[in-house]
Design a protein around this motif. Structure first.
Motif, short mmCIF file in Angstrom:
data_model
loop_
_atom_site.label_atom_id
_atom_site.label_comp_id
_atom_site.label_asym_id
_atom_site.label_seq_id
_atom_site.Cartn_x
_atom_site.Cartn_y
_atom_site.Cartn_z
N UNK A 1 0.84 -1.17 0.00
CA UNK A 1 0.00 0.00 0.00
C UNK A 1 0.90 1.24 0.00
N UNK A 2 1.07 1.90 -1.12
CA UNK A 2 1.94 3.07 -1.18
C UNK A 2 1.43 4.21 -0.31
N UNK A 3 2.34 4.84 0.38
CA UNK A 3 2.01 6.00 1.19
C UNK A 3 3.02 7.08 0.83
N UNK A 4 2.57 8.10 0.12
CA UNK A 4 3.44 9.19 -0.32
C UNK A 4 4.66 8.67 -1.07
N UNK A 5 4.46 7.71 -1.96
CA UNK A 5 5.54 7.23 -2.80
C UNK A 5 6.39 6.14 -2.20
N UNK A 6 6.13 5.73 -0.98
CA UNK A 6 6.90 4.64 -0.37
C UNK A 6 5.97 3.75 0.44
N UNK A 7 6.44 2.56 0.72
CA UNK A 7 5.67 1.68 1.59
C UNK A 7 5.82 2.14 3.03
N UNK A 8 4.91 1.71 3.85
CA UNK A 8 4.92 2.09 5.26
C UNK A 8 6.25 1.74 5.91
N UNK A 9 6.84 2.70 6.58
CA UNK A 9 8.12 2.49 7.25
C UNK A 9 7.92 1.71 8.55
N UNK A 10 8.96 1.02 8.98
CA UNK A 10 8.95 0.33 10.27
C UNK A 10 9.58 1.26 11.29
N UNK A 11 9.04 1.27 12.49
CA UNK A 11 9.54 2.14 13.55
C UNK A 11 10.07 1.29 14.70
N UNK A 12 11.30 1.58 15.13
CA UNK A 12 11.93 0.86 16.22
C UNK A 12 12.46 1.85 17.25
N UNK A 21 12.74 2.89 9.57
CA UNK A 21 13.40 2.09 8.54
C UNK A 21 12.48 1.90 7.35
N UNK A 22 12.99 2.21 6.18
CA UNK A 22 12.31 1.86 4.94
C UNK A 22 13.26 0.97 4.15
N UNK A 23 12.71 0.08 3.36
CA UNK A 23 13.57 -0.83 2.61
C UNK A 23 13.56 -0.48 1.13
N UNK A 24 14.61 -0.88 0.46
CA UNK A 24 14.71 -0.64 -0.99
C UNK A 24 14.71 -1.96 -1.75
N UNK A 25 14.54 -3.07 -1.03
CA UNK A 25 14.52 -4.37 -1.68
C UNK A 25 13.13 -4.69 -2.19
N UNK A 26 13.00 -5.79 -2.89
CA UNK A 26 11.69 -6.21 -3.38
C UNK A 26 10.76 -6.48 -2.22
#
Length: 108
Positions: A1-12, A21-26
């Motif tokens: 689900x794209x959110x502003x051009x990126x997938x939802x980031x993970x927060x730690x 954290x956002x990922x750039x992998x598949x």
């Protein structure tokens, strides 16, 4: 689900600081927690899931917690409803279900 051009980031949270954290992998996107858990059980990748949703599978050894040391703790659930009306049966059942899952020691 794209959110502003990126997938939802993970927060730690680690060493007193918040990490995003956002990922750039598949990636592939599932829209249902049960689907995500099944994908993890099939060893298709990592997922960021509520601990209450996977704790039994972790205890059984079916899944493992790989980033538990930096888990971000979120605020607890809050429910608001009008006290001027009688509580609808569906709301009462929902509240009871939350209590049983998250606070079984409450005895309610």
């Amino acid at each position: 689900m794209p959110i502003h051009g990126e997938l939802l980031a993970w927060h730690f949270h680690e060493d007193g600081r918040d990490i995003r954290v956002t990922t750039t992998t598949r990636q592939f996107v599932l829209t249902n927690l049960s689907q995500v858990r099944r994908a993890c059980l099939a060893r298709l990748g990592l997922a960021w899931l509520p601990s209450t949703f996977v704790s039994e599978r972790i205890a059984a050894g079916d899944l493992m917690d790989v980033l538990g040391h930096c888990r971000k703790i979120f605020e607890p659930y809050h429910l608001y409803y009008s006290s001027r009306r009688q509580k609808p049966p569906a709301l009462a059942a929902f509240i009871q279900s939350l209590r049983q899952v998250h606070w079984p020691e409450s005895g309610e």
